[in-house]
Motif scaffolding. Structure first.
Motif, PDB file in Angstrom:
ATOM      1  N   SER A  45     -25.875 -23.044  16.528  1.00 24.84           N
ATOM      2  CA  SER A  45     -25.247 -24.271  16.037  1.00 24.84           C
ATOM      3  C   SER A  45     -24.340 -23.997  14.844  1.00 24.84           C
ATOM      4  CB  SER A  45     -26.315 -25.298  15.649  1.00 24.84           C
ATOM      5  OG  SER A  45     -27.050 -24.866  14.517  1.00 24.84           O
ATOM      6  N   GLU A  75     -30.732 -26.320  24.437  1.00 24.86           N
ATOM      7  CA  GLU A  75     -31.493 -25.366  23.627  1.00 24.86           C
ATOM      8  C   GLU A  75     -32.741 -24.899  24.356  1.00 24.86           C
ATOM      9  OE1 GLU A  75     -33.637 -25.056  19.226  1.00 24.86           O
ATOM     10  OE2 GLU A  75     -32.459 -26.824  19.759  1.00 24.86           O
ATOM     11  N   LYS A 264     -41.177 -29.918  12.757  1.00 29.11           N
ATOM     12  CA  LYS A 264     -40.407 -28.723  12.442  1.00 29.11           C
ATOM     13  C   LYS A 264     -40.568 -28.396  10.969  1.00 29.11           C
ATOM     14  CE  LYS A 264     -36.825 -29.573  15.963  1.00 29.11           C
ATOM     15  NZ  LYS A 264     -35.373 -29.737  16.198  1.00 29.11           N
ATOM     16  N   THR A 267     -34.471 -27.086   9.155  1.00 26.62           N
ATOM     17  CA  THR A 267     -33.472 -27.995   9.683  1.00 26.62           C
ATOM     18  C   THR A 267     -32.401 -27.211  10.434  1.00 26.62           C
ATOM     19  OG1 THR A 267     -32.073 -29.888   9.111  1.00 26.62           O
ATOM     20  CG2 THR A 267     -31.938 -27.966   7.667  1.00 26.62           C
ATOM     21  N   ASP A 268     -31.500 -27.906  11.090  1.00 32.73           N
ATOM     22  CA  ASP A 268     -30.413 -27.257  11.803  1.00 32.73           C
ATOM     23  C   ASP A 268     -29.607 -26.388  10.834  1.00 32.73           C
ATOM     24  OD1 ASP A 268     -28.353 -27.312  14.213  1.00 32.73           O
ATOM     25  OD2 ASP A 268     -27.219 -27.701  12.376  1.00 32.73           O
ATOM     26  N   TRP A 270     -26.497 -25.389  10.609  1.00 28.19           N
ATOM     27  CA  TRP A 270     -25.201 -25.889  10.162  1.00 28.19           C
ATOM     28  C   TRP A 270     -25.367 -27.050   9.182  1.00 28.19           C
ATOM     29  CZ3 TRP A 270     -22.280 -30.353  10.171  1.00 28.19           C
ATOM     30  CH2 TRP A 270     -20.922 -30.196   9.852  1.00 28.19           C
ATOM     31  N   ASN A 272     -27.959 -27.604   7.336  1.00 27.13           N
ATOM     32  CA  ASN A 272     -28.549 -27.059   6.115  1.00 27.13           C
ATOM     33  C   ASN A 272     -27.496 -26.410   5.224  1.00 27.13           C
ATOM     34  OD1 ASN A 272     -31.038 -26.119   4.553  1.00 27.13           O
ATOM     35  ND2 ASN A 272     -30.044 -24.172   4.983  1.00 27.13           N
ATOM     36  N   SER A 343     -21.709 -35.725  15.387  1.00 26.60           N
ATOM     37  CA  SER A 343     -22.913 -35.097  15.943  1.00 26.60           C
ATOM     38  C   SER A 343     -24.162 -35.889  15.558  1.00 26.60           C
ATOM     39  CB  SER A 343     -23.033 -33.650  15.462  1.00 26.60           C
ATOM     40  OG  SER A 343     -23.155 -33.571  14.051  1.00 26.60           O
ATOM     41  N   SER A 344     -24.182 -36.417  14.354  1.00 25.43           N
ATOM     42  CA  SER A 344     -25.333 -37.219  13.929  1.00 25.43           C
ATOM     43  C   SER A 344     -25.429 -38.511  14.732  1.00 25.43           C
ATOM     44  CB  SER A 344     -25.228 -37.543  12.434  1.00 25.43           C
ATOM     45  OG  SER A 344     -25.247 -36.367  11.657  1.00 25.43           O
TER      46      SER A 344
END
Length: 390
Positions: A45, A75, A264, A267-268, A270, A272, A343-344
């Protein structure tokens, strides 16, 4: 490894999501630099996002493209496919990508500043999900959200209220003006403290530069809107402990935050690196464990699909304001922000993320909490002391 291997693998994966390389649909991807394919496999990502920031690929409808990606669960398919896992491993070992000079300078452009938020957000500058039931636009959706919170908290004139992570003071201002409560807002952003203080001038509102763990007073009501996602999983319990400690025995607290479907601890990459460093989206299990032996859960409300509407409204405002903002930012910043908002929005649209509002009370409370039914919610301010404020 041959570049064609990466290209074929990426094309096949995207096709499973209904996305074509150089296709004609608005959600298809136009590749402008062949290094895009290797970037996706070598950096996941992070490579996907950074290659977009560098202009290696385009898409006319990023939100629709991301929605298809999320629905296809690519994924998980990579994890279960031995050939794709091997391709990823080889890309990590033999084909490390170097970053462009432009990306190395992103840090100097990521000083967002209040001006951007003033143009992107609603007039109250609320940087969290709006409540779009019966709302016609972003401003109304945010007012309705603030009113919904006030009614869930059952605010009464003269009460004290702590706003943890108060942002630019939107909720503090609304609650003080419409319900006559005395608000203490806390933030660790000097810019937010300064602007929030200015905007709440003349109201019974104090905006402090203070960490939530340093609060030592008691309050009738406590609210936290869009803060919990930023404290990190190691601090979820301490966050709930602070609420218990600062909440009067018969008080009410509301915590509004983004929630994930799975537990989790990272975090992702990108997100982060470029948007929310060190943040983490909590799961039901993580929040339940954090509250255990500390607080009583009275109500749990999910309206995550409204975040899709909110984010797309922010994107439209950002796009409209870009000619004014452009002198202070780079084109890379624009593409970064565009990637983030779209994306969000798609993640919420695909129900990969949720928006949760939890109403919590002290374990020693003697009061019975009556939940507010969303279908009976009215957006008009209701002063529960039966007094109308002047």
């Amino acid at each position: 490894m041959a570049k064609t291997d990466y290209k074929t693998a990426v094309q096949n994966l995207l096709q499973e999501a209904g996305i074509e390389i150089n296709g004609k649909q608005s959600w298809d991807i136009l590749v402008k630099n062949e290094n895009f394919y290797q970037a996706v496999f070598s950096r996941g990502s992070l490579g996907f996002g950074e290659s977009y920031m560098e202009g290696w690929w385009e898409c006319r409808a990023l939100d629709k493209m991301f929605h298809r990606l999320f629905r296809a669960n690519l994924e998980e398919k990579i994890k279960s496919n031995f050939r794709l896992k091997l391709l990823w491993l080889k890309s990590k070992i033999f084909n490390q990508q170097t970053k462009s000079k432009a990306l190395r300078s992103v840090g100097s452009h990521y000083n967002i500043g209040n001006d951007l938020y003033k143009k992107m957000l609603d007039p109250l500058m609320v940087y969290s999900c709006g409540y779009w039931k019966d709302a016609k636009d972003l401003a109304e959706a945010q007012r309705h959200k603030l009113e919904l919170i006030c009614q869930k908290l059952k605010l009464k004139k003269g009460q004290t209220l702590l706003d943890i992570g108060c942002g630019w003071g939107g909720f503090a201002k609304y609650a003080a003006e419409n319900y006559g409560v005395t608000v203490t807002g806390i933030t660790i952003s000097e810019e937010q403290q300064k602007l929030a203080t200015e905007r709440c001038q003349g109201l019974p509102v104090e905006i402090r530069f203070q960490d939530y763990r340093d609060v030592d007073e008691k309050y009738d009501r406590i609210v936290s809107i869009g803060m919990l996602e930023h404290v990190g999983h190691k601090n979820f319990e301490s966050f709930m402990q602070v609420i218990k400690r600062a909440l009067k025995t018969d008080g009410i607290s509301l915590v509004h935050f983004i929630g994930g479907n799975f537990t989790k601890y990272h975090t992702d990459p990108w997100i982060n690196k470029y948007i929310f460093p060190q943040g983490l989206i909590p799961s039901v299990r993580q929040i339940g464990q954090a509250m255990e032996r500390k607080l009583i859960l009275e109500d749990w409300h999910n309206f995550g699909l409204y975040y899709d509407h909110t984010l797309m409204a922010w994107m439209e405002n950002f796009k409209q304001a870009w000619p004014e903002l452009k002198p202070d930012y780079s084109d890379i910043f624009y593409r970064m922000w565009e990637f983030y908002l779209n994306s969000s929005a798609a993640a919420f649209r695909a129900k990969k993320l949720n928006l949760w509002q939890l109403v919590l009370t002290h374990p020693h409370s003697s009061e019975i909490y009556q939940s507010l039914r969303p279908e009976t919610f009215s957006a008009s301010p209701k002063v529960f002391s039966n007094e109308r404020l002047n």
